[in-house]
Design a protein around this motif. Sequence first.
Motif, PDB file in Angstrom:
ATOM      1  N   PRO A 236      -4.207 -16.321 -11.221  1.00 16.06           N
ATOM      2  CA  PRO A 236      -5.337 -15.441 -11.513  1.00 16.06           C
ATOM      3  C   PRO A 236      -4.978 -13.983 -11.225  1.00 16.06           C
ATOM      4  O   PRO A 236      -4.436 -13.675 -10.152  1.00 16.06           O
ATOM      5  CB  PRO A 236      -6.433 -15.949 -10.577  1.00 16.06           C
ATOM      6  CG  PRO A 236      -6.107 -17.402 -10.371  1.00 16.06           C
ATOM      7  CD  PRO A 236      -4.603 -17.455 -10.349  1.00 16.06           C
ATOM      8  N   TRP A 237      -5.270 -13.102 -12.180  1.00 14.44           N
ATOM      9  CA  TRP A 237      -4.892 -11.701 -12.019  1.00 14.44           C
ATOM     10  C   TRP A 237      -5.735 -11.036 -10.950  1.00 14.44           C
ATOM     11  O   TRP A 237      -6.955 -11.210 -10.888  1.00 14.44           O
ATOM     12  CB  TRP A 237      -5.053 -10.940 -13.329  1.00 14.44           C
ATOM     13  CG  TRP A 237      -4.619  -9.503 -13.185  1.00 14.44           C
ATOM     14  CD1 TRP A 237      -3.346  -9.022 -13.251  1.00 14.44           C
ATOM     15  CD2 TRP A 237      -5.455  -8.370 -12.913  1.00 14.44           C
ATOM     16  NE1 TRP A 237      -3.335  -7.659 -13.048  1.00 14.44           N
ATOM     17  CE2 TRP A 237      -4.611  -7.246 -12.833  1.00 14.44           C
ATOM     18  CE3 TRP A 237      -6.828  -8.215 -12.723  1.00 14.44           C
ATOM     19  CZ2 TRP A 237      -5.102  -5.967 -12.578  1.00 14.44           C
ATOM     20  CZ3 TRP A 237      -7.330  -6.940 -12.468  1.00 14.44           C
ATOM     21  CH2 TRP A 237      -6.468  -5.830 -12.405  1.00 14.44           C
ATOM     22  N   ARG A 238      -5.077 -10.252 -10.113  1.00 14.64           N
ATOM     23  CA  ARG A 238      -5.733  -9.391  -9.136  1.00 14.64           C
ATOM     24  C   ARG A 238      -5.072  -8.020  -9.188  1.00 14.64           C
ATOM     25  O   ARG A 238      -3.911  -7.888  -9.586  1.00 14.64           O
ATOM     26  CB  ARG A 238      -5.624  -9.963  -7.725  1.00 14.64           C
ATOM     27  CG  ARG A 238      -6.471 -11.194  -7.483  1.00 14.64           C
ATOM     28  CD  ARG A 238      -6.401 -11.629  -6.031  1.00 14.64           C
ATOM     29  NE  ARG A 238      -6.850 -10.588  -5.119  1.00 14.64           N
ATOM     30  CZ  ARG A 238      -8.126 -10.379  -4.795  1.00 14.64           C
ATOM     31  NH1 ARG A 238      -9.083 -11.150  -5.304  1.00 14.64           N
ATOM     32  NH2 ARG A 238      -8.464  -9.419  -3.946  1.00 14.64           N
ATOM     33  N   ALA A 239      -5.816  -7.006  -8.773  1.00 15.01           N
ATOM     34  CA  ALA A 239      -5.256  -5.657  -8.722  1.00 15.01           C
ATOM     35  C   ALA A 239      -3.965  -5.665  -7.924  1.00 15.01           C
ATOM     36  O   ALA A 239      -3.863  -6.308  -6.879  1.00 15.01           O
ATOM     37  CB  ALA A 239      -6.267  -4.708  -8.087  1.00 15.01           C
ATOM     38  N   GLY A 240      -2.961  -4.961  -8.431  1.00 18.18           N
ATOM     39  CA  GLY A 240      -1.665  -4.901  -7.787  1.00 18.18           C
ATOM     40  C   GLY A 240      -0.648  -5.850  -8.362  1.00 18.18           C
ATOM     41  O   GLY A 240       0.549  -5.737  -8.052  1.00 18.18           O
ATOM     42  N   ALA A 241      -1.079  -6.794  -9.194  1.00 18.06           N
ATOM     43  CA  ALA A 241      -0.128  -7.735  -9.796  1.00 18.06           C
ATOM     44  C   ALA A 241       0.817  -6.987 -10.730  1.00 18.06           C
ATOM     45  O   ALA A 241       0.429  -6.006 -11.371  1.00 18.06           O
ATOM     46  CB  ALA A 241      -0.872  -8.821 -10.557  1.00 18.06           C
ATOM     47  N   PRO A 242       2.077  -7.451 -10.859  1.00 19.42           N
ATOM     48  CA  PRO A 242       3.057  -6.735 -11.689  1.00 19.42           C
ATOM     49  C   PRO A 242       2.963  -7.044 -13.173  1.00 19.42           C
ATOM     50  O   PRO A 242       3.732  -6.503 -13.962  1.00 19.42           O
ATOM     51  CB  PRO A 242       4.397  -7.219 -11.130  1.00 19.42           C
ATOM     52  CG  PRO A 242       4.108  -8.583 -10.607  1.00 19.42           C
ATOM     53  CD  PRO A 242       2.706  -8.536 -10.081  1.00 19.42           C
ATOM     54  N   GLY A 243       2.054  -7.919 -13.577  1.00 17.98           N
ATOM     55  CA  GLY A 243       1.890  -8.233 -14.993  1.00 17.98           C
ATOM     56  C   GLY A 243       0.483  -8.720 -15.265  1.00 17.98           C
ATOM     57  O   GLY A 243      -0.229  -9.154 -14.343  1.00 17.98           O
ATOM     58  N   PHE A 244       0.080  -8.682 -16.542  1.00 20.48           N
ATOM     59  CA  PHE A 244      -1.293  -9.001 -16.923  1.00 20.48           C
ATOM     60  C   PHE A 244      -1.267  -9.718 -18.262  1.00 20.48           C
ATOM     61  O   PHE A 244      -0.541  -9.314 -19.178  1.00 20.48           O
ATOM     62  CB  PHE A 244      -2.098  -7.701 -17.050  1.00 20.48           C
ATOM     63  CG  PHE A 244      -3.537  -7.877 -17.465  1.00 20.48           C
ATOM     64  CD1 PHE A 244      -4.542  -7.957 -16.517  1.00 20.48           C
ATOM     65  CD2 PHE A 244      -3.892  -7.940 -18.810  1.00 20.48           C
ATOM     66  CE1 PHE A 244      -5.875  -8.105 -16.898  1.00 20.48           C
ATOM     67  CE2 PHE A 244      -5.211  -8.092 -19.196  1.00 20.48           C
ATOM     68  CZ  PHE A 244      -6.199  -8.179 -18.239  1.00 20.48           C
TER      69      PHE A 244
END
Length: 261
Positions: A236-244
Motif C-alpha cells: 500500500p502506497w504511503r508518503a515517502g515511498a520510492p514508487g507509485f
Amino acid sequence: MTYTSLLAPMAAAAHEVGEYLAGVPRPTAPAAATLEELAAVHRAVEEPAVAIVRRHLDALLPGVPWDASADAGLPAGDVWVVDVIDGAVQFLRGLPNFCVSLALVRDGEPVAAALHAPLPGETYLAAAGRGATRNGRAIAPSAGVRPEAALVGTSQPSFLGGQPGVAAAAGRALAAVLPAVGAVRNLGPTSWQIADTAAGRLDAFWEYGRDDANLLPGALVAREAGVVVTDTTGRPWRAGAPGFLAAPRGLHGTLLELLEP
C-alpha cells in the motif's frame, strides 16, 4: 468538522485560485531562457495564488500548518499539502495542462482533497471513506480493459538530480511498459493524471521517485474511486515511498510485474 464538510470550502479556494490563474496573460513563447528567470516568473504568478489559498484554508482550520513540498517528510497531526499550480511548467509555456491541488493530510494520510482545472472547468473532490466525484458526480475507474488496449500515464518528480537512481528506474519502466500497453503518455500535472485514472480517462498511472505533494491528493481520489494504489513493489502506497502505481484491479497485477526490477 467532518472530512466531507471540508470539501465545499476547499473547492471554493481552488476555484478562486483557478479564476486568478485563468486571468493571467498566457505566454505565446517561452517566458524565460534560464532556470533563474523561470523561477522568478513562477514566483510572480504563484505568490498571489498562495495568498488566496491561505486566506481560505487558514480560516477553515486555523493553526493547521502548510507544507508546499513535503520534501522533508510530513509531521504528525494535520497539515495542508498545497500546490497552487500543479503543472507549472506547462502553465508558464502557455499550455492548458495545469490544475490547483489541495489536500488535508492527517498523520501522513490524505483525508480530504480538491483538484481544480480552471480551463476545462472541472473539479475532483474526495474525502476519506466518502467516495470521489468529478463536478459532483461519482467516478469509477475503467473496467475490463486489456493491457494492449490501455492508455497509461506517467510522470517524474521535479529536479531528478536530487534523487539518485530515479531517472534510471523511470527509463527501465518505460521500456518495459511501452510494448505491453496501447499507449503511454505524460499529460501534465501528476495529481490530475491520477484523478483521471480514478475516473477511467486513463487506465493507470505510475511514477518513480518521491513526489508526495503531487501524489497525496490524487492518491485519495483514486482510492476513494476504487483504484488499487500501491508502491511499485505492491505494498500500500504511503508518503515517502520510492514508487507509485494506481490501476484498476484487473490491470494492477500486470503492470506491477512489468515495473518490478
